[in-house]
Design a protein around this motif. Structure first.
Motif, PDB file in Angstrom:
ATOM      1  N   LYS A 106      -7.796   4.184  -2.505  1.00  0.00           N
ATOM      2  CA  LYS A 106      -6.970   5.315  -2.946  1.00  0.00           C
ATOM      3  C   LYS A 106      -7.070   5.528  -4.452  1.00  0.00           C
ATOM      4  O   LYS A 106      -7.021   6.660  -4.924  1.00  0.00           O
TER       5      LYS A 106
ATOM      6  N   VAL B 284       0.842  -1.204   0.000  1.00  0.00           N
ATOM      7  CA  VAL B 284       0.000   0.000   0.000  1.00  0.00           C
ATOM      8  C   VAL B 284       0.874   1.251   0.000  1.00  0.00           C
ATOM      9  O   VAL B 284       0.628   2.199  -0.751  1.00  0.00           O
ATOM     10  N   GLN B 285       1.933   1.242   0.812  1.00  0.00           N
ATOM     11  CA  GLN B 285       2.852   2.378   0.870  1.00  0.00           C
ATOM     12  C   GLN B 285       3.544   2.575  -0.476  1.00  0.00           C
ATOM     13  O   GLN B 285       3.599   3.689  -1.008  1.00  0.00           O
TER      14      GLN B 285
ATOM     15  N   ALA C  65      -7.406  -1.361   0.416  1.00  0.00           N
ATOM     16  CA  ALA C  65      -6.757  -0.078   0.703  1.00  0.00           C
ATOM     17  C   ALA C  65      -6.295   0.602  -0.586  1.00  0.00           C
ATOM     18  O   ALA C  65      -6.461   1.814  -0.755  1.00  0.00           O
ATOM     19  N   ILE C  66      -5.734  -0.183  -1.502  1.00  0.00           N
ATOM     20  CA  ILE C  66      -5.279   0.369  -2.787  1.00  0.00           C
ATOM     21  C   ILE C  66      -6.469   0.863  -3.599  1.00  0.00           C
ATOM     22  O   ILE C  66      -6.445   1.960  -4.159  1.00  0.00           O
TER      23      ILE C  66
ATOM     24  N   ALA D  19      -4.936  -5.253   1.659  1.00  0.00           N
ATOM     25  CA  ALA D  19      -4.132  -4.343   0.833  1.00  0.00           C
ATOM     26  C   ALA D  19      -4.882  -3.970  -0.445  1.00  0.00           C
ATOM     27  O   ALA D  19      -4.869  -2.809  -0.857  1.00  0.00           O
TER      28      ALA D  19
ATOM     29  N   SER E   2       1.425   4.051  -3.347  1.00  0.00           N
ATOM     30  CA  SER E   2       1.298   5.510  -3.305  1.00  0.00           C
ATOM     31  C   SER E   2       2.543   6.203  -3.848  1.00  0.00           C
ATOM     32  O   SER E   2       2.450   7.252  -4.465  1.00  0.00           O
TER      33      SER E   2
END
Length: 119
Positions: free
Chosen positions: A71, A39-40, A67-68, A64, A43
């Motif tokens: 975003k 995920v980090q 979360a992706i 994950a 971004s």
């Protein structure tokens, strides 16, 4: 050249996919060892495709993926699963995964999936 993020807690699995892709002209490859790192990195590098294992420590692939997609709703994510994880694969598709690849990997299946998504 398309950016591809490979996510698996097993380094040898990432290496197998990386070798297959590299031999076929995909060279802009990144690696993450768990969902949180994926995920980090997503971004930071904004990859064209994410190939991600479902079962990982810290944050699993389904978390994950969600979360992706939160975003970047149009993110292209392909999930990987071992045989017998059909319910997880169904959840992954419902959560926005474009496709899934069953382990153990077959190089032609990886290439067909990748080329079908990013050309």
């Amino acid at each position: 050249m398309a950016k591809i993020l490979l996510v698996d807690d097993a380094a040898f699995m990432r290496m197998m996919i990386k070798d297959t892709l590299t031999k076929n002209g995909y060279t802009d490859l990144y690696e993450a060892a768990d969902g949180a790192q994926a995920v980090q990195m997503f971004s930071e590098i904004n990859p064209d495709l994410v190939i991600m294992d479902i079962t990982m420590p810290n944050m699993d692939g389904l978390e994950a993926l969600k979360a992706i997609k939160a975003k970047a709703p149009n993110a292209a994510v392909v999930m990987c699963s071992a045989m017998g994880q059909e319910s997880m694969v169904i959840e992954a598709i419902k959560s926005g995964a474009k496709d899934f690849i069953v382990k153990p990997f077959k190089p032609d299946r990886i290439l067909k999936t990748v080329s079908g998504i990013i050309g």
